[in-house]
Design a protein around this motif. Structure first.
Motif, PDB file in Angstrom:
ATOM      1  N   GLU A  46       0.833  -1.205   0.000  1.00 39.04           N
ATOM      2  CA  GLU A  46       0.000   0.000   0.000  1.00 39.04           C
ATOM      3  C   GLU A  46       0.871   1.260   0.000  1.00 39.04           C
ATOM      4  O   GLU A  46       0.568   2.228  -0.700  1.00 39.04           O
ATOM      5  CB  GLU A  46      -0.931   0.000   1.216  1.00 39.04           C
ATOM      6  N   ARG A  47       1.957   1.234   0.749  1.00 35.45           N
ATOM      7  CA  ARG A  47       2.894   2.363   0.750  1.00 35.45           C
ATOM      8  C   ARG A  47       3.433   2.601  -0.662  1.00 35.45           C
ATOM      9  O   ARG A  47       3.470   3.726  -1.141  1.00 35.45           O
ATOM     10  CB  ARG A  47       4.087   2.104   1.678  1.00 35.45           C
ATOM     11  N   VAL A  51       3.058   5.862  -3.067  1.00 32.96           N
ATOM     12  CA  VAL A  51       4.221   6.570  -3.636  1.00 32.96           C
ATOM     13  C   VAL A  51       4.081   6.644  -5.154  1.00 32.96           C
ATOM     14  O   VAL A  51       4.254   7.717  -5.755  1.00 32.96           O
ATOM     15  CB  VAL A  51       5.541   5.882  -3.226  1.00 32.96           C
ATOM     16  N   ASP A  52       3.758   5.531  -5.784  1.00 33.56           N
ATOM     17  CA  ASP A  52       3.625   5.507  -7.244  1.00 33.56           C
ATOM     18  C   ASP A  52       2.520   6.443  -7.714  1.00 33.56           C
ATOM     19  O   ASP A  52       2.691   7.196  -8.687  1.00 33.56           O
ATOM     20  CB  ASP A  52       3.347   4.083  -7.742  1.00 33.56           C
ATOM     21  N   ALA A  53       1.374   6.422  -7.024  1.00 34.67           N
ATOM     22  CA  ALA A  53       0.250   7.272  -7.405  1.00 34.67           C
ATOM     23  C   ALA A  53       0.588   8.754  -7.199  1.00 34.67           C
ATOM     24  O   ALA A  53       0.253   9.594  -8.046  1.00 34.67           O
ATOM     25  CB  ALA A  53      -0.998   6.890  -6.605  1.00 34.67           C
ATOM     26  N   THR A  95      -2.958  15.717  -3.202  1.00 31.10           N
ATOM     27  CA  THR A  95      -2.442  14.720  -2.261  1.00 31.10           C
ATOM     28  C   THR A  95      -3.577  14.016  -1.538  1.00 31.10           C
ATOM     29  O   THR A  95      -3.592  12.782  -1.441  1.00 31.10           O
ATOM     30  CB  THR A  95      -1.475  15.387  -1.256  1.00 31.10           C
ATOM     31  N   ARG A  96      -4.552  14.768  -1.046  1.00 33.29           N
ATOM     32  CA  ARG A  96      -5.687  14.162  -0.328  1.00 33.29           C
ATOM     33  C   ARG A  96      -6.466  13.233  -1.249  1.00 33.29           C
ATOM     34  O   ARG A  96      -6.826  12.127  -0.855  1.00 33.29           O
ATOM     35  CB  ARG A  96      -6.601  15.233   0.255  1.00 33.29           C
ATOM     36  N   ASP A  97      -6.738  13.667  -2.452  1.00 33.60           N
ATOM     37  CA  ASP A  97      -7.470  12.829  -3.404  1.00 33.60           C
ATOM     38  C   ASP A  97      -6.703  11.531  -3.665  1.00 33.60           C
ATOM     39  O   ASP A  97      -7.291  10.443  -3.711  1.00 33.60           O
ATOM     40  CB  ASP A  97      -7.705  13.603  -4.708  1.00 33.60           C
ATOM     41  N   THR A  98      -5.402  11.626  -3.803  1.00 36.31           N
ATOM     42  CA  THR A  98      -4.571  10.442  -4.065  1.00 36.31           C
ATOM     43  C   THR A  98      -4.562   9.504  -2.865  1.00 36.31           C
ATOM     44  O   THR A  98      -4.695   8.282  -3.022  1.00 36.31           O
ATOM     45  CB  THR A  98      -3.139  10.867  -4.450  1.00 36.31           C
ATOM     46  N   ILE A  99      -4.424  10.054  -1.665  1.00 38.01           N
ATOM     47  CA  ILE A  99      -4.458   9.220  -0.451  1.00 38.01           C
ATOM     48  C   ILE A  99      -5.780   8.472  -0.388  1.00 38.01           C
ATOM     49  O   ILE A  99      -5.818   7.258  -0.123  1.00 38.01           O
ATOM     50  CB  ILE A  99      -4.256  10.077   0.821  1.00 38.01           C
ATOM     51  N   GLU A 170      12.057   9.145   6.490  1.00 39.45           N
ATOM     52  CA  GLU A 170      11.591   9.362   5.127  1.00 39.45           C
ATOM     53  C   GLU A 170      11.221   8.039   4.464  1.00 39.45           C
ATOM     54  O   GLU A 170      11.996   7.094   4.471  1.00 39.45           O
ATOM     55  CB  GLU A 170      12.675  10.067   4.316  1.00 39.45           C
ATOM     56  N   VAL A 171      10.024   7.993   3.895  1.00 43.47           N
ATOM     57  CA  VAL A 171       9.578   6.844   3.120  1.00 43.47           C
ATOM     58  C   VAL A 171       9.881   7.090   1.644  1.00 43.47           C
ATOM     59  O   VAL A 171      10.397   6.217   0.956  1.00 43.47           O
ATOM     60  CB  VAL A 171       8.070   6.574   3.328  1.00 43.47           C
ATOM     61  N   ALA A 172       9.553   8.316   1.162  1.00 38.74           N
ATOM     62  CA  ALA A 172       9.792   8.632  -0.244  1.00 38.74           C
ATOM     63  C   ALA A 172       9.819  10.134  -0.460  1.00 38.74           C
ATOM     64  O   ALA A 172       9.091  10.876   0.203  1.00 38.74           O
ATOM     65  CB  ALA A 172       8.714   8.015  -1.128  1.00 38.74           C
TER      66      ALA A 172
END
Length: 183
Positions: A46-47, A51-53, A95-99, A170-172
């Motif tokens: 999911e992470r 990141v990809d999205a 960002t919110r829409d993507t999450i 940091e994740v990405a």
């Protein structure tokens, strides 16, 4: 920007205000937060999908210039206002829409409003009006900030008797615009 924040923190600390300055490496602007579960409960798949999205959605976004300042005294500490707001609001919306698309509707419930940058956290009560008078004397009162990426991070908040810190792993790093680093 770092000089503006360092000067403000020095003035207030020297005057005895009960503040924990935010170290420069931990200065941040919250674009959004993933709610409802701790970071370690988010599966790696999911992470990576998030990141990809985000990379795909933000590839067409333009880097931003904002002004940091004026500095404002609050009961929680000191914040810097950020303007203009439109670019940050657009980043938040995407960002919110993507999450929500990747992690579900309930994953994005952070109460987003006028953005700021926290420069110091209060660990006790103080006269915020007096702190504001001191902050108003800091010159220059504004500094530019260039924003060319957002970061997906796992946050840790630590509160002790005379301190409060927010740190992260940091994740990405997600660039705004085309990612020149993957050529």
């Amino acid at each position: 920007m770092i000089n503006l924040i360092a000067e403000a923190n020095k003035v207030l600390i020297d005057e005895g205000f009960p503040l924990c300055p935010v170290e420069p490496r931990w200065l941040h602007i919250n674009i959004d937060q993933i709610s409802g579960r701790p970071a370690d409960a988010v599966p790696q798949e999911e992470r990576q999908a998030l990141v990809d999205a985000l990379r795909q959605r933000l590839a067409t976004a333009e880097p931003l210039e904002v002004m940091v300042g004026s500095l404002l005294s609050y009961h929680t500490g000191v914040i810097a206002d950020l303007h203009p707001d439109e670019g940050l609001a657009s980043l938040h919306d995407v960002t919110r829409d993507t999450i929500r698309r990747v992690c579900g509707e309930e994953a994005a419930r952070y109460p987003w409003s006028v953005q700021h940058l926290s420069t110091a956290y209060a660990y006790d009560h103080a006269d915020s009006d007096e702190a504001q008078r001191r902050l108003r004397r800091i010159r220059p009162s504004h500094a530019p900030l260039h924003i060319s990426a957002i970061y997906l991070v796992d946050v840790t908040a630590t509160t002790a008797e005379r301190s409060k810190t927010m740190t992260w792993k940091e994740v990405a790093r997600i660039p705004l615009g085309p990612d020149d680093s993957v050529a």
